[in-house]
Design a protein around this motif. Structure first.
Motif, short mmCIF file in Angstrom:
data_model
loop_
_atom_site.label_atom_id
_atom_site.label_comp_id
_atom_site.label_asym_id
_atom_site.label_seq_id
_atom_site.Cartn_x
_atom_site.Cartn_y
_atom_site.Cartn_z
N THR A 124 0.85 -1.19 0.00
CA THR A 124 0.00 0.00 0.00
C THR A 124 0.88 1.24 0.00
OG1 THR A 124 -1.67 -1.17 1.29
CG2 THR A 124 -1.80 1.23 1.26
N GLU A 126 0.64 5.52 -0.14
CA GLU A 126 -0.19 6.73 -0.10
C GLU A 126 0.31 7.71 -1.16
OE1 GLU A 126 0.10 8.35 3.84
OE2 GLU A 126 -1.49 7.04 4.59
N LYS A 128 0.02 11.54 -2.28
CA LYS A 128 -0.37 12.79 -1.62
C LYS A 128 -0.62 13.90 -2.64
CE LYS A 128 1.96 11.49 2.56
NZ LYS A 128 3.00 11.73 3.53
N ALA A 134 -2.81 12.68 2.09
CA ALA A 134 -2.95 11.40 1.39
C ALA A 134 -4.33 11.35 0.74
CB ALA A 134 -2.76 10.25 2.35
N LEU A 137 -5.09 5.93 -1.84
CA LEU A 137 -4.41 4.74 -1.34
C LEU A 137 -4.20 3.83 -2.54
CD1 LEU A 137 -6.43 4.01 1.94
CD2 LEU A 137 -4.21 5.16 1.71
N ARG A 177 -8.99 1.03 6.14
CA ARG A 177 -8.04 2.10 6.46
C ARG A 177 -8.47 3.44 5.85
NH1 ARG A 177 -1.72 1.83 4.54
NH2 ARG A 177 -1.35 4.06 4.64
N ARG A 178 -9.23 3.39 4.80
CA ARG A 178 -9.60 4.56 3.99
C ARG A 178 -10.33 5.61 4.81
NH1 ARG A 178 -14.40 5.48 1.21
NH2 ARG A 178 -14.16 6.83 -0.60
N GLN A 182 -11.02 9.59 0.32
CA GLN A 182 -9.80 8.99 -0.24
C GLN A 182 -10.20 7.98 -1.31
OE1 GLN A 182 -7.63 7.34 3.13
NE2 GLN A 182 -5.95 8.76 2.73
#
Length: 192
Positions: A124, A126, A128, A134, A137, A177-178, A182
């Motif tokens: 994974t 990020e 930006k 971020a 993903l 996690r998002r 995102q």
């Protein structure tokens, strides 16, 4: 965020005895100009950077000069590279500490944690935005070889099911996690 996706450069390829170095140079110059003119934020290279796992010094030089050039010319550009089936996964990933200094991430090897579990966090990246947040993903999955993917009991194709399972588990982790707004970008080099 502007993302430009490429794949299968095959630097160093000779096509039925025809050396394609000049073509590759024209392509890389064109690509560098597109990145600059369109103000690209992330360049994706989804495998087969090189045509062979042991590329010539000239091919490697062309590759590294390109990365240096575009990251120097474009201070916000991030690059994500995954290894393809023609690439040497370890060779592509070896200069990672130097490449990271140029905002370039490479995923060639599927790392394992203690106990043999796949390190999904390593797959994974990020991406930006220009404010440093971020915004994306990125699932960065190299070409998967035997032992890289989870073992799945199936009456079908164990490779295909294992690859599917790895992508499904990684996507599930990214969804968990998002953060709001995102995006998730799936990048991989595989046969479909």
């Amino acid at each position: 965020m502007k993302i430009l996706h490429t794949a299968d450069w095959h630097l160093g390829q000779t096509f039925f005895g025809y050396d394609r170095t000049e073509e590759h140079g024209v392509f890389l110059n064109w690509l560098a100009e597109e990145i600059r003119q369109k103000e690209i934020d992330a360049l994706i290279i989804a495998g087969d950077v090189f045509d062979v796992s042991n590329p010539s010094a000239a091919s490697q030089s062309m590759y590294y000069q390109f990365i240096y050039r575009v990251t120097a010319e474009n201070p916000y550009l991030q690059i994500v590279i995954v290894a393809g089936n023609h690439d040497s996964a370890a060779r592509l990933e070896a200069p990672l500490p130097l490449l990271q200094a140029m905002r370039t991430e490479v995923r060639g090897v599927v790392r394992k944690l203690e106990g043999g579990e796949i390190d999904y966090d390593h797959l994974t990246i990020e991406l930006k935005n220009r404010e440093g947040e971020a915004e994306v993903l990125c699932m960065a999955v190299p070409f998967l070889r035997q032992g890289d993917y989870p073992v799945v009991e199936t009456e079908g194709n164990p490779y295909m099911e294992g690859v599917r399972e790895l992508y499904a588990r990684l996507l599930q982790r990214l969804w968990a996690r998002r953060e709001t707004n995102q995006a998730i970008l799936a990048v991989g080099h595989l046969q479909a």
